[in-house]
Design an enzyme around this catalytic site. Structure first.
Site: not given
Ligand SMILES: *Cc1c(COP(=O)(O)O)cnc(C)c1O
Length: 394
Positions: A70, A198, A323
């Protein structure tokens, strides 16, 4: 118990845990300190940077460590926007099925006077390079298109998009969080200027990632403070996390050639098995997808109930994205590929990995068949469909 939610997060590998523990025990100094203890930590940090850079075809100087995907997405897009604004360029091209780390950053930039064009994601879950090209304007400062989608796993024509951006002198960012460690990614071959990754998506720890920024692309720091990461990211580096990320990535890269075909074979068997359920459909192109991604819609059911009942049977899956779970809105990704609300609600994502066995695959197929049939047994929508009051879509 079968864990089939590797797109949400992965279990840390033994190699990553070993690297992390060793670092916490032995090289726990502050890499900015000048005495030996700090310098050991600095060496570990720079070794990790070099290892990561070599996996993606970058120079170590082009890697900046972040707190994850993010942050890397935010920083990449904000940096390109700042560079564009300096030259009066305030137009950005992206797509409707990006991760929220990208979409929400673009929303914020719109409030700051930027214009955003979202190119269409076709029914097959793929963006068309010629449509990206057609969206470019004189004042376009950035194209940001994800490498592979986190819900439906479709792999985008990144090399082609990169090439055309380079030809038109527009910066190109790709959120490669789902791709890195799973499929071949090379920043030179792919003509990428900015790339996000990530660790926890490739068996590394959570809370750590990196941003690749091609030499000459100036990054804006999102965090004010010290001069760490050459002033591009303040704050003492998460050395144990970074070292573990490098170990995880190295291992993932080494194993990719042998693991990917095996995972893909099981993925294809899952697709075959679930495709045999009546009124179901695979979401996204069958071939151009991540080796471990399966995403289906089943007409006449609710994805949430499907997940709960699968959990009862020991299968941990997701309806698409970590999410959006808990919200009643259908996935923006499924809507982007043209699924209507009713159908999009009945989605299931199984993201498998090298630890998923053939027996697990058969067990998942059987469990999904049973649960879908059970839920349809008392679904009012299913009744309307079977009595002809409503038309089947799938
Ligand atoms: C998981 C994910 C992110 C966010 O990464 P974090 O490290 O959890 O912040 C961004 N983009 C994609 C495509 C992802 O799958």
């Amino acid at each position: 118990m079968i864990y089939a939610d590797n797109a949400a997060t992965t279990k840390m590998s033994a190699a990553a845990m070993d690297a992390m523990t060793a670092c916490m025990k032995e090289t726990w100094g502050n890499p900015s300190s000048l005495y030996g203890f700090g310098q050991n930590a600095k060496e570990a940090l720079e070794q990790a940077r070099a290892d990561i850079a070599s996996v993606i075809g970058a120079d170590p100087k082009e890697i900046v460590f972040t707190s994850g995907g993010s942050e890397a997405d935010n920083q990449a897009i904000r940096s390109a926007a700042a560079l564009g604004a300096k030259n009066g360029k305030r137009h950005i091209v992206s797509s409707a099925f990006e991760h929220h780390a990208v979409l929400h950053t673009l929303e914020a930039l719109k409030k700051e006077g930027f214009e955003v064009t979202l190119v269409d994601v076709h029914e097959d879950g793929l963006v068309r390079p010629e449509e990206v090209k057609a969206a470019l304007r004189e004042d376009t400062c950035l194209v940001t298109i994800m490498y592979a989608n986190n819900e439906i796993g479709t792999i985008q024509p990144i090399e082609e998009i990169g090439e055309l951006c380079q030809k038109h002198g527009v910066l190109f960012h790709t959120d490669a969080v789902q791709a890195i460690g799973h499929i071949s990614v090379n920043v030179q071959r792919d003509h990428v200027d900015l790339l996000s990754a990530s660790a926890h998506k490739f068996h590394g720890p959570k809370g750590v990632g990196f941003l690749y920024a091609k030499k000459g692309v100036r990054l804006t720091s999102l965090i004010e403070g010290g001069a760490q990461e050459k002033g591009k990211r303040a704050g003492t580096e998460n050395v144990p996390g970074i070292v573990a990320m490098a170990a995880a990535l190295q291992e993932a890269a080494d194993r990719m050639e042998t693991d990917a075909p095996l995972i893909q074979k099981r993925r294809d068997r899952l697709i075959e098995g679930l495709g045999a359920i009546a009124h179901s459909a695979l979401n996204g192109d069958r071939g151009k997808r991540l080796p471990g991604n399966v995403n289906f819609c089943f007409e006449g059911i609710e994805g949430e109930s499907l997940l709960l009942l699968l959990d009862d049977k020991g299968i941990q899956a997701s309806s698409g994205s970590a999410c959006t779970s808990g919200s009643l809105d259908p996935s923006h990704v499924l809507l982007a590929i043209g699924r209507v609300h009713d159908v999009a609600h009945g989605s299931l994502r199984l993201s498998i990995n090298e630890e998923t066995s053939d027996a697990d695959v058969e067990e998942m197929i059987k469990a999904v068949e049973e649960v879908v049939a059970y839920l349809r047994g008392f679904s009012p929508i299913w009744r309307d469909l079977t009595t002809g009051k409503k038309q089947f879509i799938l």
